[in-house]
Design an enzyme around this catalytic site. Structure first.
Site, mmCIF file in Angstrom:
data_model
loop_
_atom_site.group_PDB
_atom_site.id
_atom_site.type_symbol
_atom_site.label_atom_id
_atom_site.label_comp_id
_atom_site.label_asym_id
_atom_site.label_seq_id
_atom_site.Cartn_x
_atom_site.Cartn_y
_atom_site.Cartn_z
ATOM 1 N N TRP A 103 0.818 -1.212 0.000
ATOM 2 C CA TRP A 103 0.000 0.000 0.000
ATOM 3 C C TRP A 103 0.843 1.249 0.000
ATOM 4 O O TRP A 103 0.572 2.186 -0.762
ATOM 5 C CB TRP A 103 -0.987 -0.027 1.176
ATOM 6 N N ASP A 166 -1.987 6.367 6.667
ATOM 7 C CA ASP A 166 -3.056 5.582 6.045
ATOM 8 C C ASP A 166 -3.358 4.442 7.019
ATOM 9 O O ASP A 166 -2.605 3.479 7.117
ATOM 10 C CB ASP A 166 -2.574 5.033 4.700
ATOM 11 N N LYS A 190 -13.234 -1.805 5.975
ATOM 12 C CA LYS A 190 -12.661 -2.862 6.795
ATOM 13 C C LYS A 190 -13.289 -2.851 8.195
ATOM 14 O O LYS A 190 -14.010 -3.780 8.554
ATOM 15 C CB LYS A 190 -11.130 -2.729 6.894
#
Lengths: 359, 359
Positions: A103, A166, A190
């Site tokens: 990511w 993040d 999530k």
């Protein structure tokens, strides 16, 4: 439903608390006697405003978000934010990124559209070893790498520039040390609610640094000034998120309540699962102990020819979505807030049973 | 619900078909025996892929979208697209915008971040009178102005440059003449489904014109190449939209089915309502007959001191969200696809009854 629901280990969109889904179903045609579904409400009407304000207040309380941070309900997900963050913060065009997995690597690549990007680290490593510039606009860190199963157990302490995190895949699973953060963002899909909602927490002194090419609808200052209603927000997703926040607030476990209770259960779930993997001779998790994620547990069968049999047996045992990300292969168990302890126990039973039969 | 639902005239988010909401409630905890809510499904799993593909195919069929157009399921709404469109299409930095009301005025302002903008028209007017540049990258038109109640009954025929239409508030209420269009976009929250989903239809030859500063997550080519799954799409909103598409496909009215039936009912609803307003001495709609919207009907009480009494009585009569947009005042009845004929009839009865009492 009469039969119990299967356990769903999807990395996201992911399992949600069953009581929340039940309430959403019940209120679908008529929210609180309004005669409307939440989906049908004007975002400017008093009914939705009350939903929005309650969601924001509960979230602020759960994460102890300081007054100097604004909470924005936005769209575009983590990959959207990879561009939105530099468009809002890369005022002088210098961004440092710690690459600790898939990511953050994507974040670094996207930031290059807007700034000179320096890679502060090539892998998870002590902050003292990072290459940081004193004049960077910000330092970007992905605090939980969903694909790689790597999590910062403590937020890095950065003195050179504001830290942007993040935290998509572990937000609300543990507290956030706001004294170390300038801006945090998280896709909802999530631990929070439906995909399509993105939460941004931004310190007020960072609100006025956007590049001229930053779209109004994604400009933190514009969004903050309009209480996230410059454009029509994803109203239904905010409503579901608000119910999830309330579920966390009321959660109790091991004598604790709220986020502390959720964190305690998350620690126990992860400890049990890693112990089972480490104690086996068929499975392995390849992440160093100090940065193992509590949320995403990738693992491999040492004999990969057994992968298909493993997944087929898991489905039969009502254990869903265990296949690893296509870029790394193997398996992955995502054990977010809404995964009960019983789900992890059922997975461990299956791991051991499968090992007995195939080990 | 035992009692009938009120009629909801919200401009958006807006009324949805009751059978769709019922199905969403029923499937909330277990979609088709999968053991998951749609909100809990990986966007890359076979269950959600089947939902996505069915939604796209039904939409393509309903609007007869030619093969050379790609359909993208995006985020950010109409106000987001005001920036996303020029970032994708303003390759040489020249954009012509016809300003016909509040929405196109906002589009023109936002496009100025990325291009030299020429105002092609200052108000609704014949295309022949527009100031258009032969070398513009595109011409922007809002084909239904939600706030002003102005609708193009026929798409302008533009020969100078590709036509981009913002059809947010009347998409799927009537056919689209694709031979005149290069790109069309629509926020979902009026005729399609939950807020937070944005549909984009783009002709393939326009896919390769993005500016370097266009974020990957909003780059039409990137999104098209990833079947709208470059980032996690708003999965639940796509599911609800798919059910709405199916509802339209199965809709029958006055011997017609599908979009033709929906359009026929929309024409009748609008005709009845405008006739009632024009025939009264208490109310007035101020839009010229040739560009009156079938979807959004703004109207004023000639004695504005009666506004509060009008709205209070409407709420008592179970007619919700009739207050006009704050920028123009007065009243507005949005009568989208999902508003039944009975809703318009109930509104007309109330209009006449209120006029008898106060006229």
């Amino acid at each position: 439903m009469s039969r119990p629901r299967p356990f769903n280990f999807s990395a996201g969109p992911a399992v949600l608390p069953e009581p929340v889904l039940g309430q959403v179903a019940e209120e679908m045609l008529d929210w609180h006697g309004s005669g409307m579904s939440v989906m049908e409400m004007s975002h400017r009407g008093r009914e939705f405003i009350s939903i929005y304000e309650a969601a924001e207040a509960t979230l602020r309380e759960l994460l102890a978000v300081p007054r100097e941070f604004r909470i924005l309900f936005m769209q575009g997900g983590g990959l959207g934010e990879n561009a939105v963050v530099p468009m809002n913060l890369a005022r002088t065009g210098k961004v440092d990124v710690a690459v600790t997995g898939s990511w953050s690597r994507k974040s670094a690549a996207e930031a290059r559209r807007y700034a000179d990007v320096q890679i502060a680290a090539e892998a998870f490593s002590p902050t003292a070893q990072w290459r940081l510039r004193e004049d960077a606009d910000y330092v970007h860190v992905c605090t939980n790498e969903t694909i790689d199963g790597i999590e910062f157990q403590e937020l890095p302490r950065i003195d050179t520039a504001p830290l942007v995190i993040d935290c998509s895949s572990h937000v609300l699973s543990r507290p956030i040390n706001w004294s170390r953060v300038g801006c945090a963002f998280a896709g909802a899909q999530k631990n929070i609610g439906p995909a399509g909602l993105t939460l941004v927490f931004v310190r007020e002194d960072l609100l006025d640094r956007a590049l001229p090419i930053c779209p109004s609808a994604f400009n933190y200052k514009v969004v903050a000034e309009h209480q996230s209603m410059f454009n029509t927000p994803p109203t239904f997703a905010i409503y579901v998120a608000g119910l999830v926040f309330q579920w966390i607030k009321n959660f109790s476990y091991a004598g604790k309540t709220g986020l502390a209770a959720i964190e305690q259960r998350n620690v126990e779930k992860a400890t049990l699962l890693y112990a089972a993997l480490d104690g086996s001779s068929l499975y392995e998790n390849r992440v160093a102990a100090e940065c193992r994620s509590r949320m995403n547990v990738p693992f491999y069968l040492k004999d990969e020819r057994l992968n298909d049999a493993f997944l087929a047996g898991a489905r039969e045992a009502q254990l869903l979505q265990l296949k690893g990300h296509k870029s790394v292969g193997g398996m992955r168990a995502s054990i977010y807030n809404a995964m009960p302890l019983e789900g992890v126990q059922a997975l461990i039973s299956y791991l051991q049973d499968f090992e007995k039969r195939h080990g």
